[in-house]
Design a protein around this motif. Structure first.
Motif, mmCIF file in Angstrom:
data_model
loop_
_atom_site.group_PDB
_atom_site.id
_atom_site.type_symbol
_atom_site.label_atom_id
_atom_site.label_comp_id
_atom_site.label_asym_id
_atom_site.label_seq_id
_atom_site.Cartn_x
_atom_site.Cartn_y
_atom_site.Cartn_z
ATOM 1 N N ALA A 217 0.828 -1.201 0.000
ATOM 2 C CA ALA A 217 0.000 0.000 0.000
ATOM 3 C C ALA A 217 0.867 1.258 0.000
ATOM 4 O O ALA A 217 0.544 2.255 -0.659
ATOM 5 C CB ALA A 217 -0.925 0.001 1.214
ATOM 6 N N ARG A 218 1.973 1.203 0.710
ATOM 7 C CA ARG A 218 2.876 2.346 0.756
ATOM 8 C C ARG A 218 3.461 2.639 -0.618
ATOM 9 O O ARG A 218 3.567 3.796 -1.036
ATOM 10 C CB ARG A 218 3.996 2.071 1.767
ATOM 11 N N LYS A 219 3.840 1.588 -1.344
ATOM 12 C CA LYS A 219 4.371 1.780 -2.703
ATOM 13 C C LYS A 219 3.305 2.361 -3.629
ATOM 14 O O LYS A 219 3.594 3.216 -4.468
ATOM 15 C CB LYS A 219 4.888 0.454 -3.247
ATOM 16 N N ALA A 220 2.071 1.894 -3.476
ATOM 17 C CA ALA A 220 0.980 2.405 -4.315
ATOM 18 C C ALA A 220 0.748 3.892 -4.059
ATOM 19 O O ALA A 220 0.533 4.673 -4.997
ATOM 20 C CB ALA A 220 -0.296 1.614 -4.052
ATOM 21 N N VAL A 221 0.793 4.302 -2.803
ATOM 22 C CA VAL A 221 0.631 5.720 -2.468
ATOM 23 C C VAL A 221 1.784 6.540 -3.063
ATOM 24 O O VAL A 221 1.584 7.647 -3.571
ATOM 25 C CB VAL A 221 0.555 5.909 -0.944
ATOM 26 N N GLY A 222 2.990 5.999 -3.004
ATOM 27 C CA GLY A 222 4.139 6.689 -3.588
ATOM 28 C C GLY A 222 3.977 6.903 -5.084
ATOM 29 O O GLY A 222 4.340 7.953 -5.627
ATOM 30 N N ILE A 223 3.410 5.924 -5.768
ATOM 31 C CA ILE A 223 3.194 6.054 -7.213
ATOM 32 C C ILE A 223 2.153 7.140 -7.486
ATOM 33 O O ILE A 223 2.312 7.944 -8.414
ATOM 34 C CB ILE A 223 2.742 4.701 -7.798
ATOM 35 N N ARG A 224 1.092 7.193 -6.683
ATOM 36 C CA ARG A 224 0.079 8.233 -6.869
ATOM 37 C C ARG A 224 0.666 9.614 -6.621
ATOM 38 O O ARG A 224 0.369 10.568 -7.343
ATOM 39 C CB ARG A 224 -1.102 7.992 -5.927
ATOM 40 N N LEU A 225 1.513 9.725 -5.616
ATOM 41 C CA LEU A 225 2.145 11.007 -5.318
ATOM 42 C C LEU A 225 3.061 11.431 -6.456
ATOM 43 O O LEU A 225 3.088 12.606 -6.846
ATOM 44 C CB LEU A 225 2.919 10.914 -4.000
ATOM 45 N N ALA A 226 3.817 10.477 -7.000
ATOM 46 C CA ALA A 226 4.695 10.778 -8.131
ATOM 47 C C ALA A 226 3.885 11.278 -9.322
ATOM 48 O O ALA A 226 4.279 12.239 -10.004
ATOM 49 C CB ALA A 226 5.495 9.530 -8.517
ATOM 50 N N GLU A 227 2.760 10.666 -9.570
ATOM 51 C CA GLU A 227 1.918 11.071 -10.692
ATOM 52 C C GLU A 227 1.417 12.503 -10.509
ATOM 53 O O GLU A 227 1.405 13.302 -11.455
ATOM 54 C CB GLU A 227 0.739 10.112 -10.819
ATOM 55 N N LEU A 228 1.022 12.837 -9.284
ATOM 56 C CA LEU A 228 0.461 14.164 -9.029
ATOM 57 C C LEU A 228 1.493 15.274 -9.160
ATOM 58 O O LEU A 228 1.167 16.392 -9.587
ATOM 59 C CB LEU A 228 -0.161 14.202 -7.637
ATOM 60 N N ILE A 229 2.736 14.998 -8.775
ATOM 61 C CA ILE A 229 3.761 16.046 -8.830
ATOM 62 C C ILE A 229 4.605 15.958 -10.092
ATOM 63 O O ILE A 229 5.611 16.640 -10.220
ATOM 64 C CB ILE A 229 4.666 16.011 -7.581
ATOM 65 N N GLY A 230 4.172 15.116 -11.042
ATOM 66 C CA GLY A 230 4.801 15.107 -12.357
ATOM 67 C C GLY A 230 6.059 14.288 -12.461
ATOM 68 O O GLY A 230 6.914 14.586 -13.300
ATOM 69 N N LEU A 231 6.188 13.239 -11.648
ATOM 70 C CA LEU A 231 7.346 12.357 -11.734
ATOM 71 C C LEU A 231 6.941 11.033 -12.360
ATOM 72 O O LEU A 231 5.761 10.671 -12.386
ATOM 73 C CB LEU A 231 7.938 12.105 -10.340
ATOM 74 N N SER A 232 7.924 10.313 -12.844
ATOM 75 C CA SER A 232 7.665 8.985 -13.377
ATOM 76 C C SER A 232 7.289 8.045 -12.239
ATOM 77 O O SER A 232 7.852 8.138 -11.140
ATOM 78 C CB SER A 232 8.915 8.463 -14.102
#
Length: 344
Positions: A120-135
């Motif tokens: 779940a932590r990795k999934a949240v990290g991916i969502r955060l990356a998407e929102l701030i414009g990171l891969s």
């Protein structure tokens, strides 16, 4: 124009005319365009407000996921320690196989919860990356801790602020201003334009100069269709402003109520109580190792301590997120307008 006459001579005529709008059409067009630009700018600001809230919401969730992983890792360590003690007691003839099996099941459950929390932590990290414009491959690691309880303005002050500054409401108001300018433009276009012209002609070898004034007489077409259309659009825009104002007020009041509930839930968890639970658990584990208490008592206290810590974390996350939503509803900057993150 040129025409061939019977005598074989050619008449030439040149005419120039300038049309003047006397109904103020240009002023109304400029007003409509300016209002449209302001509405577009407000829409951009509204999109930024929504994005800031989304980033804050997921950022706090990422902080909570990191802390949850730490707590569950600690829970797994405690379960492993309890299994080790149960095995030693069994080998020493002081424990039972039931105690050991229970400890093993407890450890397996702790490992399962930890594995799920890591995913779940990795999934949240991916969502955060998407929102701030990171891969998604560069999922960031949030830095910091969930914000503590902080005083906010009153509900009335937040409501006044939101109704004054919310960009979605301002965009609706600017669309209304553009619609009003469109009505005024349609009315102005019913006023006939005046044309002034001059012409030069050569007739039978003589130069002739003329001046002219053209004033259309709109007896039938007074732009009725467009005027009715713009008035209907104006009524729609007026209704949209009223509806948006009510929606903004409801959004702020709803966010305030949810925030107050989250604040009350957060205050239930006292840090001293959590620390007392942890201290009791340590003493209980020592007593279990010495054979002074049973295995069941240790398991119960372990669960209570872990559930208490996770409950407090959930309350902290809820307070942080509801505070962020209340700030966004009142169009106030987030506590962490630019979340600090590092590469994982």
């Amino acid at each position: 124009s040129a025409s061939e006459l019977e005598s074989g001579t050619t008449d030439l005529e040149l005419q120039v005319e300038q049309r003047f709008e006397v109904g103020g059409q240009r002023r109304h067009r400029i007003a409509r365009a300016d209002a449209g630009v302001s509405a577009a700018e407000a829409s951009v600001e509204e999109a930024r407000r929504s994005l800031d809230l989304a980033v804050a919401d997921v950022f706090y969730e990422a902080l909570a996921a990191r802390e949850q992983t730490r707590l569950l890792r600690e829970g797994e360590r405690l379960a492993a320690s309890l299994e080790t003690v149960a095995m030693r007691r069994l080998e020493a003839g002081e424990g039972t196989a039931l105690e050991l099996n229970t400890a093993r099941i407890r450890r397996a459950e702790a490992a399962r919860r930890l594995t799920a929390a890591k995913a779940a932590r990795k999934a949240v990290g991916i969502r955060l990356a998407e929102l701030i414009g990171l891969s998604p491959a560069q999922a960031p690691e949030p830095v910091g801790a969930l914000p503590a309880e902080s005083p906010l303005a009153s509900e009335r002050e937040l409501l006044a602020r939101g109704l004054e500054t919310r960009p979605d409401l301002r965009a609706a108001e600017m669309n209304l201003a553009a619609a009003q300018a469109a009505v005024e433009l349609a009315d102005a276009e019913a006023v006939p334009d005046v044309g002034f012209g001059i012409s030069a002609a050569r007739e039978e070898g003589q130069d002739v100069f003329l001046a002219s004034v053209r004033i259309p007489l709109p007896f039938i077409n007074r732009n009725q269709g467009k005027r009715q259309q713009t008035r209907a659009a104006l009524l729609r825009r007026e209704a949209e402003v009223v509806q948006r104002r009510l929606a903004v007020e409801a959004d702020i009041r709803r966010a305030w109520q949810i925030y107050e509930a989250a604040l009350a839930a957060h205050r239930i968890y006292d840090a001293e109580i959590i620390n007392a639970q942890a201290e009791s658990l340590a003493l209980l584990e020592q007593s279990f190792a010495a054979g002074e208490v049973g295995h069941a008592e240790v398991v119960v206290v372990q669960r209570e301590v872990l559930d208490g810590r996770l409950g407090r974390l959930e309350a902290q996350l809820s307070l942080a997120q509801t505070t962020a939503r209340l700030l966004a509803a009142a169009h106030l900057p987030q506590t962490l307008s630019t979340p600090e993150v590092t590469d994982e």
